[in-house]
Design a protein around this motif. Structure first.
Motif, short mmCIF file in Angstrom:
data_model
loop_
_atom_site.label_atom_id
_atom_site.label_comp_id
_atom_site.label_asym_id
_atom_site.label_seq_id
_atom_site.Cartn_x
_atom_site.Cartn_y
_atom_site.Cartn_z
N GLY A 160 46.47 47.33 41.01
CA GLY A 160 46.68 46.48 39.84
C GLY A 160 45.49 45.58 39.57
O GLY A 160 45.06 45.41 38.42
N ARG A 161 44.92 45.02 40.63
CA ARG A 161 43.76 44.15 40.48
C ARG A 161 42.59 44.91 39.84
O ARG A 161 41.85 44.37 39.01
CB ARG A 161 43.33 43.59 41.84
CG ARG A 161 44.30 42.59 42.47
CD ARG A 161 44.27 41.24 41.79
NE ARG A 161 42.95 40.69 41.77
CZ ARG A 161 42.39 40.02 42.77
NH1 ARG A 161 43.06 39.83 43.89
NH2 ARG A 161 41.17 39.53 42.65
N TYR A 177 42.69 47.58 37.84
CA TYR A 177 42.94 47.82 36.41
C TYR A 177 42.84 46.53 35.60
O TYR A 177 42.40 46.55 34.44
CB TYR A 177 44.31 48.47 36.21
CG TYR A 177 44.29 49.96 36.43
CD1 TYR A 177 43.73 50.82 35.50
CD2 TYR A 177 44.81 50.52 37.60
CE1 TYR A 177 43.70 52.19 35.71
CE2 TYR A 177 44.79 51.88 37.82
CZ TYR A 177 44.23 52.72 36.87
OH TYR A 177 44.19 54.08 37.08
N GLU A 178 43.22 45.42 36.21
CA GLU A 178 43.14 44.14 35.46
C GLU A 178 41.70 43.78 35.16
O GLU A 178 41.40 43.24 34.09
CB GLU A 178 43.82 43.03 36.26
CG GLU A 178 43.92 41.73 35.47
CD GLU A 178 44.75 40.66 36.17
OE1 GLU A 178 44.75 39.52 35.69
OE2 GLU A 178 45.40 40.97 37.18
N THR A 179 40.78 44.07 36.07
CA THR A 179 39.37 43.74 35.83
C THR A 179 38.76 44.58 34.72
O THR A 179 37.70 44.25 34.20
CB THR A 179 38.54 43.92 37.12
OG1 THR A 179 38.64 45.28 37.55
CG2 THR A 179 39.01 43.00 38.22
N GLN A 203 44.66 47.44 29.42
CA GLN A 203 45.13 47.94 30.71
C GLN A 203 46.36 47.20 31.22
O GLN A 203 46.81 47.45 32.33
CB GLN A 203 44.00 47.82 31.75
CG GLN A 203 42.72 48.55 31.38
CD GLN A 203 42.90 50.04 31.27
OE1 GLN A 203 43.65 50.64 32.03
NE2 GLN A 203 42.22 50.65 30.32
N GLU A 204 46.90 46.29 30.42
CA GLU A 204 47.97 45.41 30.91
C GLU A 204 49.19 46.20 31.40
O GLU A 204 49.75 45.89 32.46
CB GLU A 204 48.40 44.43 29.81
CG GLU A 204 49.46 43.45 30.30
CD GLU A 204 49.82 42.42 29.25
OE1 GLU A 204 50.44 41.41 29.61
OE2 GLU A 204 49.48 42.63 28.06
N TYR A 244 48.34 47.65 34.96
CA TYR A 244 48.28 46.74 36.12
C TYR A 244 49.59 46.01 36.34
O TYR A 244 49.97 45.73 37.48
CB TYR A 244 47.08 45.80 36.07
CG TYR A 244 46.92 44.85 34.91
CD1 TYR A 244 47.72 43.72 34.78
CD2 TYR A 244 45.91 45.03 33.98
CE1 TYR A 244 47.54 42.82 33.74
CE2 TYR A 244 45.71 44.14 32.94
CZ TYR A 244 46.53 43.03 32.82
OH TYR A 244 46.34 42.14 31.79
N MET A 245 50.34 45.73 35.28
CA MET A 245 51.65 45.10 35.46
C MET A 245 52.61 46.04 36.18
O MET A 245 53.42 45.60 37.00
CB MET A 245 52.22 44.66 34.11
CG MET A 245 51.63 43.37 33.60
SD MET A 245 51.95 42.01 34.76
CE MET A 245 51.16 40.65 33.92
N TYR A 258 51.80 45.83 39.80
CA TYR A 258 52.30 44.58 40.39
C TYR A 258 53.80 44.69 40.64
O TYR A 258 54.31 44.26 41.68
CB TYR A 258 51.98 43.39 39.49
CG TYR A 258 50.50 43.09 39.38
CD1 TYR A 258 49.61 43.45 40.38
CD2 TYR A 258 49.97 42.45 38.26
CE1 TYR A 258 48.26 43.19 40.29
CE2 TYR A 258 48.62 42.17 38.15
CZ TYR A 258 47.77 42.54 39.16
OH TYR A 258 46.43 42.28 39.06
N TYR A 294 48.42 34.42 36.46
CA TYR A 294 48.24 35.21 35.24
C TYR A 294 48.94 34.55 34.05
O TYR A 294 48.40 34.47 32.95
CB TYR A 294 48.78 36.62 35.46
CG TYR A 294 48.70 37.50 34.24
CD1 TYR A 294 47.52 38.17 33.92
CD2 TYR A 294 49.80 37.67 33.40
CE1 TYR A 294 47.44 38.98 32.80
CE2 TYR A 294 49.73 38.48 32.28
CZ TYR A 294 48.55 39.13 31.98
OH TYR A 294 48.47 39.92 30.86
#
Length: 551
Positions: A202-203, A205-207, A212-213, A216-217, A220, A240
């Motif tokens: 997730g981290r 994809y968040e970067t 991409q939300e 990564y959600m 999580y 977040y």
């Protein structure tokens, strides 16, 4: 035989308890419950001071606690335990990690290779894993070397999820998101309950930013489903939603507190929510309470940051400056974010003589942030802060940096850069900026008008007529605008300049009269133009009376 059997059973039970204790401590460490992890390993060392594995992991707990890192305690522990266990490969790796942190790269590499060579075949994957982790965690560590050793470990122990997790971390250090994700997915295949692997995907994809939300959600949420007690994911989600949805942030904070160690970090998070809710005085009060009730523990250093930001928002510059300094002194430097440096820089701009210090901190913010838009935002904020403080010369320099950093600068960027220079008396720079403005936006009167004013600054007596071409362009553009009243603040100064230039410089009374009359067509009540008209009438009479009589 019965006695021997009973003894074997007891030894097996002791070994199982031992293994469970190490695993329990490692799990606490993996879940960033540093106090609980340290407690487990300290209890084991109290029972057996020469417990090599417990000593190694206690040292790792000291090193991995990013809020209160203690490399000195880890180093002392490793050296002390190594004295009585001089051939321990695990402790050698621990010392090698310390040497990496101290910049002794060759010594560390020799230490790692010695540890590997001293290790028996059965234990070698664990030592290779420890070497890999050391090079991942230490800032001076070699990620490629870590990957090499971790791949070697994976070949020898194909069912070890910890090795795949470490490989993911190593690739992430190299900013190789694709291979990192693959390694984390391998860890999940080996251990479906591995919450940290889901979290780290997730981290990644968040970067990758916008769009991409959903991915990564989902990761999580997968981490939570894998293990609802995995505290880091709740704290990350709290952060977040921190500035997006205060209620959602509080929901995740409560979930974090329920499974985390109870310390002043939790208290800080509550104070931080008051800060983002703009309850600044309440945030200060809460932070003070958190600090005073920390007891034997060190107060979470970000509490001083909460006070700094709250005082800054309240306009109390002196207290804000005091607590920013306190925050920087107490927090792990690696935990200071670019926004912290940028905000402190803007604060320093309010203090005379602190411009150089402010520049130092804003440059740290720019160097630290990886997002170009954020870098530009920091510079723009400083420029605006300087302008609002009336420091126009400095503001002009910073707005000039905005233009250099952003090749796609817009009309507003040009306006503030040129206007700051103009108000600061830097007419040459202002003229250069407004020349660009005129080229990019030739139909905009502002560019011509402010360019004219800048040229007047360069030619205050008007003898060179530097502003004439700019004012003439305003007059030309005005002919295309039906509503002259909407532009009178620029058109009348243009006519007035022409009056002065033709009368004083060229001694052309007729053209001076013409432009003065044009002022009155726009504003018949213009007092200056009316007085000038009376003067011109007198001048014309005098001129006519002085003409020679006769044919």
């Amino acid at each position: 035989m019965k006695k021997i059997g009973l003894l074997s059973t007891l030894l097996l039970a002791v070994n199982i308890l031992f293994a469970q204790s190490i695993d329990e401590g490692k799990k606490f460490l993996n879940y960033e419950r540093f106090e609980s992890a340290a407690k487990v390993f300290k209890q084991m060392l109290a029972t057996n001071p020469n417990d090599v594995e417990a000593a190694y992991w206690l040292g790792q707990t000291y090193l991995q606690n990013s809020d209160f890192p203690d490399s000195i305690a880890a180093k002392n522990l490793y050296q002390k335990t190594l004295e009585t266990n001089p051939n321990s490969p695990l402790l050698m790796v621990g010392i090698g990690q310390i040497e990496l942190m101290e910049g002794k790269l060759n010594d560390a590499r020799n230490r790692f290779e010695t540890a590997i060579n001293l290790t028996k075949k059965k234990e070698r994957p664990q030592i290779l894993l420890a070497v890999g982790r050391a090079n991942i965690d230490a800032k001076n560590g070699d990620a490629l070397y870590a990957i090499s050793k971790l791949n070697e470990a994976a070949d020898k122990d194909k069912k070890n999820a910890e090795i795949q997790l470490a490989l993911g971390d190593a690739y992430r250090k190299l900013i190789d998101g694709a291979n990192a994700t693959t390694s984390y997915q391998n860890a999940i295949q080996l251990d479906p309950k591995n919450a940290r692997a889901h979290f780290m995907i997730g981290r990644i994809y968040e970067t990758q930013g916008y769009g991409q939300e959903a991915i990564y959600m989902q990761n999580y949420n997968d981490a939570i489903a894998a293990d609802p007690n995995f505290a880091p994911v709740y704290y990350w989600l709290y952060g977040y939603y921190y500035k997006r949805d205060v209620n959602k942030a509080r929901e995740y904070l409560n979930k974090y507190i329920a499974v985390a160690d109870q310390d002043s970090k939790n208290c800080y998070a509550e104070a931080s929510l008051l800060l983002v809710s703009k309850l600044f005085q309440q945030a200060i009060t809460k932070a003070d309470n958190c600090i005073s009730t920390a007891g034997n523990q060190k107060p979470f250093p970000n509490l001083y940051g909460v006070k700094a930001y709250a005082y800054y928002a309240l306009g109390d510059s002196l207290n804000a400056k005091t607590y920013f300094q306190e925050f920087f002194n107490k927090v792990n430097p690696e935990k200071i974010g670019p926004n912290d440096y940028a905000t402190y820089a803007k604060l320093l701009m309010l203090f005379p003589g602190k411009e150089d210090s402010a520049t130092y901190y804003i440059e740290k913010a720019i160097a630290l942030d990886t997002v170009p838009a954020k870098k530009l935002e920091y510079v723009t904020d400083v420029a605006k802060s300087l302008y609002d403080s009336g420091k126009f010369v400095e503001a002009g320099k910073w707005y000039g940096k905005v233009l250099k950093m952003n090749p796609n600068f817009n009309k507003a960027d040009l306006f503030w850069a040129g206007y700051s220079d103009y108000r600061g008396g830097n007419y040459k720079s202002a003229d250069s900026v407004f020349t660009i403005y005129q080229q990019k936006f030739p139909e905009d009167l502002y560019g011509w008008y402010l360019g004219a004013r800048s040229k007047e600054g360069l030619d205050p007596e008007g003898t060179a007529g530097l502003a004439k071409s700019n004012y003439n362009q305003i007059i030309i553009l005005a002919d295309t605008i039906v509503d002259k009243q909407s532009i009178k603040d620029k058109l009348i100064p243009a006519y007035r300049y022409m009056v002065a230039y033709y009368y004083n410089i060229l001694k052309d009374v007729n053209n001076a009269v013409k432009y003065n009359d044009l002022i009155l067509t726009v504003d018949p009540e213009d007092a200056t133009a009316l007085k000038t008209k009376e003067a011109f009438i007198a001048v014309m009479k005098q001129m006519n009376s002085n003409k020679p009589k006769g044919k």
